[in-house]
Scaffold this active site. Structure first.
Site, short mmCIF file in Angstrom:
data_model
loop_
_atom_site.label_atom_id
_atom_site.label_comp_id
_atom_site.label_asym_id
_atom_site.label_seq_id
_atom_site.Cartn_x
_atom_site.Cartn_y
_atom_site.Cartn_z
N HIS A 62 0.85 -1.20 0.00
CA HIS A 62 0.00 0.00 0.00
C HIS A 62 0.88 1.24 0.00
O HIS A 62 2.10 1.15 0.10
CB HIS A 62 -0.98 -0.03 1.16
CG HIS A 62 -0.37 0.08 2.53
ND1 HIS A 62 0.57 -0.80 3.02
CD2 HIS A 62 -0.56 0.99 3.53
CE1 HIS A 62 0.91 -0.46 4.25
NE2 HIS A 62 0.25 0.63 4.58
N HIS A 64 1.22 3.88 2.08
CA HIS A 64 1.75 4.61 3.23
C HIS A 64 3.27 4.60 3.09
O HIS A 64 3.87 3.59 2.71
CB HIS A 64 1.31 3.96 4.55
CG HIS A 64 -0.10 4.34 4.93
ND1 HIS A 64 -0.93 3.53 5.66
CD2 HIS A 64 -0.81 5.47 4.66
CE1 HIS A 64 -2.11 4.14 5.83
NE2 HIS A 64 -2.06 5.31 5.23
N ASP A 66 5.90 4.39 4.85
CA ASP A 66 6.82 3.43 5.47
C ASP A 66 6.86 2.09 4.72
O ASP A 66 7.57 1.18 5.11
CB ASP A 66 6.50 3.21 6.96
CG ASP A 66 5.06 2.84 7.23
OD1 ASP A 66 4.19 3.14 6.39
OD2 ASP A 66 4.79 2.23 8.29
N HIS A 67 6.08 1.99 3.64
CA HIS A 67 6.09 0.75 2.84
C HIS A 67 6.63 0.93 1.43
O HIS A 67 6.78 -0.04 0.70
CB HIS A 67 4.67 0.15 2.79
CG HIS A 67 4.23 -0.31 4.15
ND1 HIS A 67 4.28 -1.62 4.55
CD2 HIS A 67 3.79 0.40 5.21
CE1 HIS A 67 3.88 -1.71 5.81
NE2 HIS A 67 3.58 -0.50 6.23
N HIS A 142 -7.30 -1.92 5.83
CA HIS A 142 -6.46 -0.83 6.30
C HIS A 142 -7.14 0.48 5.96
O HIS A 142 -8.19 0.49 5.31
CB HIS A 142 -5.07 -0.96 5.64
CG HIS A 142 -3.99 -0.22 6.34
ND1 HIS A 142 -3.88 -0.15 7.70
CD2 HIS A 142 -2.95 0.50 5.85
CE1 HIS A 142 -2.82 0.57 8.02
NE2 HIS A 142 -2.24 0.99 6.91
N ASP A 212 -0.37 -3.76 6.05
CA ASP A 212 -0.89 -3.49 7.38
C ASP A 212 -2.37 -3.86 7.41
O ASP A 212 -3.06 -3.76 6.40
CB ASP A 212 -0.79 -2.01 7.70
CG ASP A 212 0.63 -1.47 7.65
OD1 ASP A 212 1.57 -2.25 7.45
OD2 ASP A 212 0.80 -0.26 7.79
N HIS A 270 6.49 -4.88 12.05
CA HIS A 270 5.83 -3.58 11.91
C HIS A 270 5.60 -2.95 13.29
O HIS A 270 4.56 -2.37 13.57
CB HIS A 270 4.50 -3.73 11.15
CG HIS A 270 4.00 -2.45 10.57
ND1 HIS A 270 2.98 -1.72 11.13
CD2 HIS A 270 4.37 -1.74 9.47
CE1 HIS A 270 2.74 -0.64 10.40
NE2 HIS A 270 3.58 -0.63 9.38
ZN LIG Z 1 -0.16 1.57 6.57
#
Ligand SMILES: [Zn+2]
Length: 305
Positions: A62, A64, A66-67, A142, A212, A270
């Site tokens: 996805h 976000h 941090d990914h 999510h 997530d 995570h």
């Molecule tokens: Zn996320």
């Protein structure tokens, strides 16, 4: 054949305590996959000696940061290293635009082609298939569209019993035996009875990646019985109301999904940057599902055949 998962990043939101954004490197029988690509992933690929140019498929769960914030850097490094092979990137709607826009405003033209595949986050999809392997995506719950990924070896052929096999057997007859068939001569006489020359096939292994996500039992059918399940556990169990508000899971919830899905082993990760010590994470997860381990950067989990 290897089936090795190397953890490159294990933290959520911000890097902390030597832990980095989500990224995993998966080698299945010579296929090299990258799953998520948080900031700094290319440095850790170097540190852990994973060859960047061997990666032909990148799966981004996805959008976000941090990914995926490490993806642009990695794409550009591949170019500087004179890559010519196509790169396949699987991601949510918008990822192609993000990459193309960055290339446009830096006036960059890559030496190689990127094939973007837009994920349909709301339903399962077959993303990749060859003779040995199948990769599918499935929906996670999510705040924005998010997909999990299942990597599954196909059923393997029978093994040949080396002790029993005659020296001068033809390749055509070997192929029949591996398929499970008896072998007859031109007159219809049985030459090789399959059960006398073959052994059961090696195990087909599987890995599911879930990050997530909220605690969501609807994912269980997709991950049922896998050898290894990665499930996010962003928070300790007492923070479950906060986990729900932020569309994440706790240690107990990750353990509960592993238990319901009857997986063989669970790996959590995570971690929220609020936690320095991860000891309570593994302790709490194992209260619900005993065969659980922590994601530790640089460690490789190998699934045996
Ligand atoms: Zn996320």
């Amino acid at each position: 054949m290897p089936f090795n998962l190397t953890i490159l990043g294990s933290n959520s939101a911000t890097p902390a305590y030597g832990r980095h954004h989500t990224a995993q490197y998966l080698n299945i029988g010579g296929h090299h996959f990258l799953i998520d690509c948080g900031e700094g992933t290319q440095e850790r690929l170097n540190i852990y000696k994973a060859k960047v140019q061997r990666i032909n498929h990148i799966f981004i769960s996805h959008l976000h940061g941090d990914h995926y914030l490490g993806l642009m850097g990695l794409v550009y490094t591949m170019h500087l290293l004179k890559r010519t092979k196509d790169l396949n990137i699987y991601g949510q709607k918008g990822l192609k635009e993000i990459i193309v826009t960055q290339l446009k405003y830096s006036d960059s033209r890559l030496n190689y082609k990127i094939n973007f595949r837009e994920l349909k986050a709301e339903k399962p999809e077959l993303l990749f298939e060859d003779d040995t392997l199948e990769i599918t995506s499935f929906p996670l719950s999510h705040r924005i569209p998010c997909s999990g990924f299942l990597f599954k070896e196909k059923p393997k052929p029978l093994r040949l019993s080396k002790e029993m096999l005659p020296e001068k057997i033809s390749l055509a007859h070997i192929a029949l035996l591996k398929k499970g068939e008896d072998v007859y001569d031109e007159d219809g006489n049985l030459i090789y009875k399959n059960s006398e020359y073959t052994l059961p096939p090696r195990r087909s292994r599987s890995y599911a990646f879930c990050s997530d996500t909220l605690y969501d039992e609807s994912i269980v059918p997709y991950i049922k019985g896998v050898d290894l399940l990665y499930h996010e556990a962003t928070f300790l169990a007492d923070k479950y109301p906060w986990a729900e508000l932020t569309f994440h899971s706790t240690t107990h919830q990750a353990g509960a999904i592993a238990k319901k899905a009857e997986v063989k082993q669970l790996i959590i990760g995570h971690y929220s940057a609020r936690y320095k010590d991860l000891t309570p994470f593994i302790k709490e997860t194992q209260e619900v599902f005993e065969n659980a381990i922590l994601s530790v950067e640089g460690e490789t989990i190998s699934l045996s055949e």
